[in-house]
Design an enzyme around this catalytic site. Structure first.
Site, PDB file in Angstrom:
ATOM      1  N   LYS A 111      15.282  -1.464 -10.858  1.00  0.00           N
ATOM      2  CA  LYS A 111      16.379  -0.476 -10.758  1.00  0.00           C
ATOM      3  C   LYS A 111      17.187  -0.465 -12.059  1.00  0.00           C
ATOM      4  O   LYS A 111      17.728   0.568 -12.441  1.00  0.00           O
ATOM      5  CB  LYS A 111      17.278  -0.768  -9.555  1.00  0.00           C
ATOM      6  CG  LYS A 111      16.560  -0.668  -8.229  1.00  0.00           C
ATOM      7  CD  LYS A 111      16.917   0.579  -7.441  1.00  0.00           C
ATOM      8  CE  LYS A 111      15.888   0.795  -6.349  1.00  0.00           C
ATOM      9  NZ  LYS A 111      16.063   1.789  -5.393  1.00  0.00           N
ATOM     10  N   LYS A 191       5.231   2.276  -5.648  1.00  0.00           N
ATOM     11  CA  LYS A 191       5.577   2.259  -4.228  1.00  0.00           C
ATOM     12  C   LYS A 191       6.145   3.624  -3.832  1.00  0.00           C
ATOM     13  O   LYS A 191       6.929   4.203  -4.594  1.00  0.00           O
ATOM     14  CB  LYS A 191       6.639   1.166  -4.016  1.00  0.00           C
ATOM     15  CG  LYS A 191       7.101   1.015  -2.597  1.00  0.00           C
ATOM     16  CD  LYS A 191       8.307   0.081  -2.527  1.00  0.00           C
ATOM     17  CE  LYS A 191       9.606   0.771  -2.831  1.00  0.00           C
ATOM     18  NZ  LYS A 191      10.656   0.645  -1.830  1.00  0.00           N
ATOM     19  N   LYS A 194      12.068   6.887  -1.832  1.00  0.00           N
ATOM     20  CA  LYS A 194      12.922   8.069  -1.632  1.00  0.00           C
ATOM     21  C   LYS A 194      13.394   8.622  -2.962  1.00  0.00           C
ATOM     22  O   LYS A 194      13.544   9.814  -3.139  1.00  0.00           O
ATOM     23  CB  LYS A 194      14.170   7.694  -0.832  1.00  0.00           C
ATOM     24  CG  LYS A 194      13.915   7.192   0.550  1.00  0.00           C
ATOM     25  CD  LYS A 194      15.243   7.001   1.260  1.00  0.00           C
ATOM     26  CE  LYS A 194      15.192   5.837   2.212  1.00  0.00           C
ATOM     27  NZ  LYS A 194      15.579   4.560   1.601  1.00  0.00           N
TER      28      LYS A 194
HETATM   29  N1  AQP Z   1       6.409   2.457   0.203  1.00  0.00           N
HETATM   30  C1  AQP Z   1       6.742   1.638   1.194  1.00  0.00           C
HETATM   31  N2  AQP Z   1       5.774   1.043   1.935  1.00  0.00           N
HETATM   32  C2  AQP Z   1       6.113   0.214   2.968  1.00  0.00           C
HETATM   33  N3  AQP Z   1       7.405  -0.058   3.309  1.00  0.00           N
HETATM   34  C3  AQP Z   1       8.389   0.515   2.604  1.00  0.00           C
HETATM   35  N4  AQP Z   1       9.742   0.464   2.677  1.00  0.00           N
HETATM   36  C4  AQP Z   1      10.271   1.233   1.695  1.00  0.00           C
HETATM   37  N5  AQP Z   1       9.308   1.811   0.978  1.00  0.00           N
HETATM   38  C5  AQP Z   1       8.120   1.389   1.500  1.00  0.00           C
HETATM   39  C6  AQP Z   1      10.485  -0.307   3.663  1.00  0.00           C
HETATM   40  O1  AQP Z   1      11.367   0.596   4.327  1.00  0.00           O
HETATM   41  C7  AQP Z   1      12.541  -0.114   4.729  1.00  0.00           C
HETATM   42  C8  AQP Z   1      13.767   0.667   4.338  1.00  0.00           C
HETATM   43  O2  AQP Z   1      13.815   0.787   2.926  1.00  0.00           O
HETATM   44  P1  AQP Z   1      15.207   1.035   2.194  1.00  0.00           P
HETATM   45  O3  AQP Z   1      15.662   2.386   2.463  1.00  0.00           O
HETATM   46  O4  AQP Z   1      16.178   0.029   2.561  1.00  0.00           O
HETATM   47  O5  AQP Z   1      14.976   0.776   0.694  1.00  0.00           O
HETATM   48  P2  AQP Z   1      13.791   0.813  -0.269  1.00  0.00           P
HETATM   49  O6  AQP Z   1      12.813  -0.266   0.027  1.00  0.00           O
HETATM   50  O7  AQP Z   1      14.363   0.745  -1.626  1.00  0.00           O
HETATM   51  O8  AQP Z   1      13.147   2.224   0.049  1.00  0.00           O
HETATM   52  P3  AQP Z   1      12.940   3.394  -0.918  1.00  0.00           P
HETATM   53  O9  AQP Z   1      12.325   4.468  -0.118  1.00  0.00           O
HETATM   54  O10 AQP Z   1      12.196   2.950  -2.111  1.00  0.00           O
HETATM   55  O11 AQP Z   1      14.408   3.832  -1.280  1.00  0.00           O
HETATM   56  P4  AQP Z   1      15.129   3.990  -2.677  1.00  0.00           P
HETATM   57  O12 AQP Z   1      14.275   4.955  -3.455  1.00  0.00           O
HETATM   58  O13 AQP Z   1      16.455   4.549  -2.329  1.00  0.00           O
HETATM   59  O14 AQP Z   1      15.198   2.646  -3.310  1.00  0.00           O
HETATM   60  C9  AQP Z   1      12.490  -1.479   4.041  1.00  0.00           C
HETATM   61  O15 AQP Z   1      12.101  -2.455   5.003  1.00  0.00           O
HETATM   62  C10 AQP Z   1      11.419  -1.316   3.003  1.00  0.00           C
HETATM   63  O16 AQP Z   1      10.741  -2.538   2.742  1.00  0.00           O
END
Ligand code: AQP
Length: 328
Positions: A111, A191, A194
């Site tokens: 990040k 990965k 969002k």
């Molecule tokens: N690509 C993924 N595959 C499997 N699990 C995933 N998770 C996120 N992306 C994947 C799991 O979803 C839960 C919620 O995630 P989060 O919103 O707390 O944060 P994150 O992991 O940072 O998800 P994003 O989508 O990548 O969000 P941004 O872009 O905002 O950082 C968690 O249990 C995560 O492991």
């Protein structure tokens, strides 16, 4: 029953990685555990975000959780900022967390690269707040995707350090991974996320999903239709494992390895299964959107339930660290 805690950020459209990596597993776990799930809004302000969209995203995220099956008869769903004890405990945990541990977190490093103009304390302390989210409920298990396992490991260390300094208080929480702990994005590499332009949204229309799958990366070793593919290197196959039935998964695997089926056909089968699973969720979201007071009530009673637990634990912490005054 053992307690579970997990959270999701209202940082954008919930995608199928969030769904199969976390949410779908959360629903199954409600049968065996006392489950608390949170929309973690204070985590989402650690990067640039659109303030005017925050409320909408919190409600949208909570609605999706309930539509996926996290209904109030099965578990608690609430918004993190509605229970301020989370941030209070995070401050206490700051004082037992070595900075070096935070600096070596993969998410912080990634990040920091993505947001060079805004490398703030919140970004560094993200796992400390996460530890507080889990431990304010003394949760023993944390179901997350693979990307979050390092943070849960750090939560264990924070619990250990607190217990050593102030006396046995917190359990050391353990990770529970789903069967699809990492879904890559449509680019087939990073990965699915969002905040990156590589996600298939849970609420997207079937024709949009079909189009995204059509152009999504497949096995990099399969250049022509006649080349045998390697499903283990193909993100479409990983998605099949998350959405298709066992006989279809083995059919696709065999067909790919022998060049019996092409990527277009393989993606069509996945598309059909994905839309079949997401359709009922999308319908429930529509129903709930027609009566928005329902989700507000779910979140209010969720926060009241959590507040009761969190205030007791915080009281215990204040006493243990010596700041609770008996004379006021
Ligand atoms: N690509 C993924 N595959 C499997 N699990 C995933 N998770 C996120 N992306 C994947 C799991 O979803 C839960 C919620 O995630 P989060 O919103 O707390 O944060 P994150 O992991 O940072 O998800 P994003 O989508 O990548 O969000 P941004 O872009 O905002 O950082 C968690 O249990 C995560 O492991």
């Amino acid at each position: 029953m053992d307690r579970i805690f997990s959270g999701i950020q209202p940082s954008g459209e919930i995608h199928i990685g969030n769904y199969v990596g976390a949410i779908r597993n959360w629903v199954q776990l409600t049968e065996r555990y006392d489950c608390i799930y949170s929309v973690v809004d204070y985590h989402a302000i650690t990067i640039e975000y659109e303030m005017e969209l925050m409320q909408k995203r919190i409600l949208e995220t909570a609605t999706i959780l309930v539509a996926c099956g996290l209904t109030p008869d099965k578990c608690i769903v609430f918004v993190q900022s509605h229970v301020p004890e989370h941030t209070e405990l995070a401050w206490v945990f700051n004082s037992v967390t070595p900075i070096g541990e935070l600096e070596r977190m993969t998410q912080f490093k990634e990040k920091s690269k993505q947001h060079r103009q805004n490398i703030n304390m919140g970004l560094l302390g993200y796992p400390v707040l996460q530890a507080a989210d889990i431990l304010i409920y003394k949760a023993g298990y944390v179901p997350v995707g693979e990307d979050q396992t390092q943070h849960v490991e750090l939560s264990r260390e924070i619990a250990r350090k607190f217990n050593t300094r102030y006396g046995e208080t917190f359990p050391e929480p353990k990770v529970l991974l789903s069967t699809a702990p990492r879904i890559a994005g449509t680019d087939g590499q990073a990965k699915m996320s969002k905040s990156m332009n590589n996600a298939i949204g849970l609420l997207e229309a079937p024709e949009v999903i079909r189009e995204k799958l059509r152009s999504a990366a497949t096995c990099p070793h399969r250049e022509r239709r006649s080349d045998p593919g390697h499903p283990e290197h193909c993100n479409i196959f990983t998605m099949h494992q998350a959405f298709s039935k066992p006989d279809e998964i083995s059919g696709v695997e065999q067909g790919c390895r022998t060049a019996g089926i092409g990527c277009i056909e393989c993606k069509e089968i996945l598309y059909k299964n994905m839309v079949e699973e997401l359709g009922p969720i999308q319908a429930r979201v529509k129903e709930m959107n027609a009566r928005p007071e329902y989700i507000v009530d779910v979140l209010k009673s969720g926060a009241a339930h959590c507040k009761a637990i969190a205030s007791e634990v915080m009281d215990e912490v204040r006493r243990k660290i010596g700041v609770k005054s008996e004379w006021l």
